[in-house]
Design a protein around this motif. Structure first.
Motif, PDB file in Angstrom:
ATOM      1  N   ARG A  97       0.836  -1.209   0.000  1.00  0.00           N
ATOM      2  CA  ARG A  97       0.000   0.000   0.000  1.00  0.00           C
ATOM      3  C   ARG A  97       0.869   1.256   0.000  1.00  0.00           C
ATOM      4  NH1 ARG A  97      -3.038  -3.343   3.623  1.00  0.00           N
ATOM      5  NH2 ARG A  97      -5.104  -3.857   2.761  1.00  0.00           N
ATOM      6  N   LYS A  98       1.912   1.245   0.819  1.00  0.00           N
ATOM      7  CA  LYS A  98       2.830   2.384   0.863  1.00  0.00           C
ATOM      8  C   LYS A  98       3.566   2.527  -0.465  1.00  0.00           C
ATOM      9  CE  LYS A  98       3.630   2.056   5.860  1.00  0.00           C
ATOM     10  NZ  LYS A  98       4.621   1.780   6.932  1.00  0.00           N
ATOM     11  N   GLY A  99       3.931   1.384  -1.060  1.00  0.00           N
ATOM     12  CA  GLY A  99       4.625   1.417  -2.349  1.00  0.00           C
ATOM     13  C   GLY A  99       3.775   2.029  -3.443  1.00  0.00           C
ATOM     14  N   ILE A 100       2.472   1.732  -3.404  1.00  0.00           N
ATOM     15  CA  ILE A 100       1.554   2.308  -4.397  1.00  0.00           C
ATOM     16  C   ILE A 100       1.539   3.833  -4.269  1.00  0.00           C
ATOM     17  CG2 ILE A 100      -0.882   2.509  -5.051  1.00  0.00           C
ATOM     18  CD1 ILE A 100      -1.164  -0.473  -4.210  1.00  0.00           C
ATOM     19  N   ILE A 101       1.436   4.316  -3.031  1.00  0.00           N
ATOM     20  CA  ILE A 101       1.404   5.765  -2.805  1.00  0.00           C
ATOM     21  C   ILE A 101       2.724   6.405  -3.224  1.00  0.00           C
ATOM     22  CG2 ILE A 101       1.279   7.570  -1.040  1.00  0.00           C
ATOM     23  CD1 ILE A 101      -0.588   5.665   0.523  1.00  0.00           C
ATOM     24  N   LEU A 102       3.844   5.781  -2.866  1.00  0.00           N
ATOM     25  CA  LEU A 102       5.159   6.354  -3.160  1.00  0.00           C
ATOM     26  C   LEU A 102       5.512   6.287  -4.648  1.00  0.00           C
ATOM     27  CD1 LEU A 102       7.191   5.005  -0.100  1.00  0.00           C
ATOM     28  CD2 LEU A 102       6.390   7.343  -0.513  1.00  0.00           C
ATOM     29  N   THR A 103       4.744   5.533  -5.411  1.00  0.00           N
ATOM     30  CA  THR A 103       4.937   5.502  -6.868  1.00  0.00           C
ATOM     31  C   THR A 103       3.998   6.486  -7.560  1.00  0.00           C
ATOM     32  OG1 THR A 103       5.438   3.141  -6.651  1.00  0.00           O
ATOM     33  CG2 THR A 103       5.143   3.984  -8.867  1.00  0.00           C
ATOM     34  N   ILE A 104       2.776   6.576  -7.061  1.00  0.00           N
ATOM     35  CA  ILE A 104       1.814   7.486  -7.673  1.00  0.00           C
ATOM     36  C   ILE A 104       2.193   8.944  -7.450  1.00  0.00           C
ATOM     37  CG2 ILE A 104      -0.569   8.330  -7.497  1.00  0.00           C
ATOM     38  CD1 ILE A 104      -1.494   5.480  -7.212  1.00  0.00           C
ATOM     39  N   VAL A 105       2.751   9.264  -6.274  1.00  0.00           N
ATOM     40  CA  VAL A 105       3.095  10.664  -5.975  1.00  0.00           C
ATOM     41  C   VAL A 105       4.103  11.236  -6.979  1.00  0.00           C
ATOM     42  CG1 VAL A 105       4.234  12.180  -4.302  1.00  0.00           C
ATOM     43  CG2 VAL A 105       2.449  10.606  -3.548  1.00  0.00           C
ATOM     44  N   PRO A 106       5.251  10.566  -7.254  1.00  0.00           N
ATOM     45  CA  PRO A 106       6.158  11.124  -8.271  1.00  0.00           C
ATOM     46  C   PRO A 106       5.568  11.089  -9.676  1.00  0.00           C
ATOM     47  CG  PRO A 106       6.979   9.000  -7.480  1.00  0.00           C
ATOM     48  CD  PRO A 106       5.860   9.412  -6.569  1.00  0.00           C
ATOM     49  N   ALA A 107       4.680  10.130  -9.945  1.00  0.00           N
ATOM     50  CA  ALA A 107       3.993  10.131 -11.241  1.00  0.00           C
ATOM     51  C   ALA A 107       3.155  11.399 -11.379  1.00  0.00           C
ATOM     52  CB  ALA A 107       3.118   8.887 -11.380  1.00  0.00           C
ATOM     53  N   CYS A 108       2.465  11.763 -10.301  1.00  0.00           N
ATOM     54  CA  CYS A 108       1.668  13.000 -10.319  1.00  0.00           C
ATOM     55  C   CYS A 108       2.564  14.220 -10.490  1.00  0.00           C
ATOM     56  CB  CYS A 108       0.856  13.112  -9.034  1.00  0.00           C
ATOM     57  SG  CYS A 108      -0.485  11.917  -8.892  1.00  0.00           S
ATOM     58  N   ALA A 109       3.741  14.184  -9.864  1.00  0.00           N
ATOM     59  CA  ALA A 109       4.671  15.306 -10.002  1.00  0.00           C
ATOM     60  C   ALA A 109       5.107  15.467 -11.456  1.00  0.00           C
ATOM     61  CB  ALA A 109       5.884  15.089  -9.106  1.00  0.00           C
ATOM     62  N   ALA A 110       5.384  14.333 -12.116  1.00  0.00           N
ATOM     63  CA  ALA A 110       5.743  14.393 -13.539  1.00  0.00           C
ATOM     64  C   ALA A 110       4.570  14.916 -14.361  1.00  0.00           C
ATOM     65  CB  ALA A 110       6.160  13.005 -14.033  1.00  0.00           C
ATOM     66  N   GLY A 111       3.360  14.492 -14.000  1.00  0.00           N
ATOM     67  CA  GLY A 111       2.182  14.973 -14.704  1.00  0.00           C
ATOM     68  C   GLY A 111       1.977  16.472 -14.538  1.00  0.00           C
ATOM     69  N   LEU A 112       2.199  16.964 -13.327  1.00  0.00           N
ATOM     70  CA  LEU A 112       2.073  18.400 -13.084  1.00  0.00           C
ATOM     71  C   LEU A 112       3.098  19.181 -13.898  1.00  0.00           C
ATOM     72  CD1 LEU A 112       1.451  18.453  -9.218  1.00  0.00           C
ATOM     73  CD2 LEU A 112      -0.188  19.016 -11.019  1.00  0.00           C
ATOM     74  N   GLY A 113       4.267  18.567 -14.103  1.00  0.00           N
ATOM     75  CA  GLY A 113       5.297  19.227 -14.905  1.00  0.00           C
ATOM     76  C   GLY A 113       4.897  19.387 -16.361  1.00  0.00           C
ATOM     77  N   LEU A 114       3.907  18.610 -16.792  1.00  0.00           N
ATOM     78  CA  LEU A 114       3.446  18.693 -18.182  1.00  0.00           C
ATOM     79  C   LEU A 114       2.382  19.767 -18.392  1.00  0.00           C
ATOM     80  CD1 LEU A 114       3.214  14.872 -18.964  1.00  0.00           C
ATOM     81  CD2 LEU A 114       4.720  16.502 -20.115  1.00  0.00           C
ATOM     82  N   LEU A 115       1.798  20.264 -17.312  1.00  0.00           N
ATOM     83  CA  LEU A 115       0.707  21.233 -17.445  1.00  0.00           C
ATOM     84  C   LEU A 115       1.105  22.488 -18.220  1.00  0.00           C
ATOM     85  CD1 LEU A 115      -1.100  21.004 -13.974  1.00  0.00           C
ATOM     86  CD2 LEU A 115      -1.593  19.792 -16.105  1.00  0.00           C
ATOM     87  N   PRO A 116       2.313  23.036 -18.018  1.00  0.00           N
ATOM     88  CA  PRO A 116       2.677  24.218 -18.814  1.00  0.00           C
ATOM     89  C   PRO A 116       2.727  23.949 -20.316  1.00  0.00           C
ATOM     90  CG  PRO A 116       4.122  24.006 -16.906  1.00  0.00           C
ATOM     91  CD  PRO A 116       3.340  22.731 -17.006  1.00  0.00           C
ATOM     92  N   PHE A 117       2.898  22.691 -20.693  1.00  0.00           N
ATOM     93  CA  PHE A 117       2.991  22.343 -22.109  1.00  0.00           C
ATOM     94  C   PHE A 117       1.633  21.979 -22.714  1.00  0.00           C
ATOM     95  CE2 PHE A 117       7.048  21.256 -20.129  1.00  0.00           C
ATOM     96  CZ  PHE A 117       7.936  21.949 -20.948  1.00  0.00           C
ATOM     97  N   GLY A 118       0.705  21.498 -21.879  1.00  0.00           N
ATOM     98  CA  GLY A 118      -0.563  21.024 -22.429  1.00  0.00           C
ATOM     99  C   GLY A 118      -1.811  21.564 -21.785  1.00  0.00           C
TER     100      GLY A 118
END
Length: 297
Positions: A96-117
């Motif tokens: 469960r902790k691993g799922i959270i610790l993987t999704i959080v950086p995925a969201c960070a990468a996604g947020l980094g795409l907002l200025p482009f899209g």
């Protein structure tokens, strides 16, 4: 196999199932190659797309591992690859902790795409997370797994990757997205073909359980052929090489299909998983090489 330490690094590596990352990265690579061919390649959004796709694939693997274990449908007698929770390599609490610790950086990468899209990408990102949970807990049990692969390994990543680089969507994107989704789904079809008997017992109503083995064998073959036909359609838009080079994917796909039909059932079909992954990678490399060749002409 060497004894694996509970919640250790090797356990997490196996739970991440790195061989599945090919499926996540194929649409990003194909869309980036199309962007390059059209003079729109941007390295930062490309790298962010790679990070998001890879991390979400790993998160989806963790989610699948955990919820199959909690449902009691992924025991040690499973025909497919062994899962970390079922084998006792990773505790459910740690997963469960691993799922959270993987999704959080995925969201960070996604947020980094907002200025482009733009903020519309946030909806796509949230959808990826929601359906990663829904796939294992609900949708794979009612025959919708293939549809999710077409959408989330085809249309969403191809369209999203191209859009953050080019700022627009063109007809070629949809043909390429369809091709990636169809070719990638051959891996899921093979999994469901192999597990059709255990899925039937556990109540998992995949298309192959519902439609039968003959449907499954031809579904696998025709999806690969349809994937090629979709990229061949790009010749209508001037991408002649993309219609020619990926044609060389068809022979290994056919030979793999013949071997799958010959084996038909049982644990030996795990060998075909490796061949199918190789074919998917071959397809992607041929598509990328074709776009690059066109650009460098």
């Amino acid at each position: 196999m060497t004894k694996i330490k509970i919640n250790g690094a090797q356990a997490w590596f196996l739970a991440a199932r790195p061989k599945t990352l090919t499926a996540a990265l194929i649409p990003v690579a194909a869309a980036s190659a199309l962007a390059f061919s059209n003079g729109h390649l941007e390295w930062l959004p490309t790298l962010l797309c790679v990070c998001f796709a890879a991390l979400m694939q790993i998160a989806a693997n963790f989610i699948n591992d955990l919820f199959d274990f909690l449902k009691g449908t992924d025991g040690k007698d499973r025909l497919g690859p062994e899962r970390a929770c079922a084998q006792g390599w990773i505790t459910p609490q740690a997963m469960r902790k691993g799922i959270i610790l993987t999704i959080v950086p995925a969201c960070a990468a996604g947020l980094g795409l907002l200025p482009f899209g733009g903020w519309g990408l946030a909806i796509l990102g949230i959808s990826c997370i929601i359906f990663a949970f829904l796939y294992t807990t609900l949708l794979s049990y009612c025959g919708l797994g293939d549809l999710l692969v077409w959408v989330f390994f085809g249309f969403v990543p191809v369209a999203g990757t191209y859009y953050v680089q080019a700022g627009q969507l063109i007809p070629e994107v949809w043909w390429l997205a369809a091709a990636c989704g169809l070719v990638t789904d051959t891996l899921l079809v093979l999994n469901n073909y192999r597990d059709r008997d255990t899925d039937r017992i556990s109540g998992k109503r995949t298309l192959i359980v519902t439609m039968g083995e003959p449907f499954g064998r031809y579904f696998y073959f025709l999806q690969g052929v349809a994937g090629y036909l979709c990229v061949a359609a790009l010749a209508l838009y001037g991408h002649t090489w993309v219609a020619i080079l990926p044609m060389f994917y068809l022979l290994p796909h056919y030979l793999t299909w013949r071997k799958m039909v010959e084996i038909n059932h049982g644990r030996e079909l795990n060998r075909i998983l490796g061949f199918t992954s190789r074919n998917m990678l071959t397809f992607a490399l041929l598509v990328v090489a074709a776009f690059i060749a066109e650009k460098l002409q």
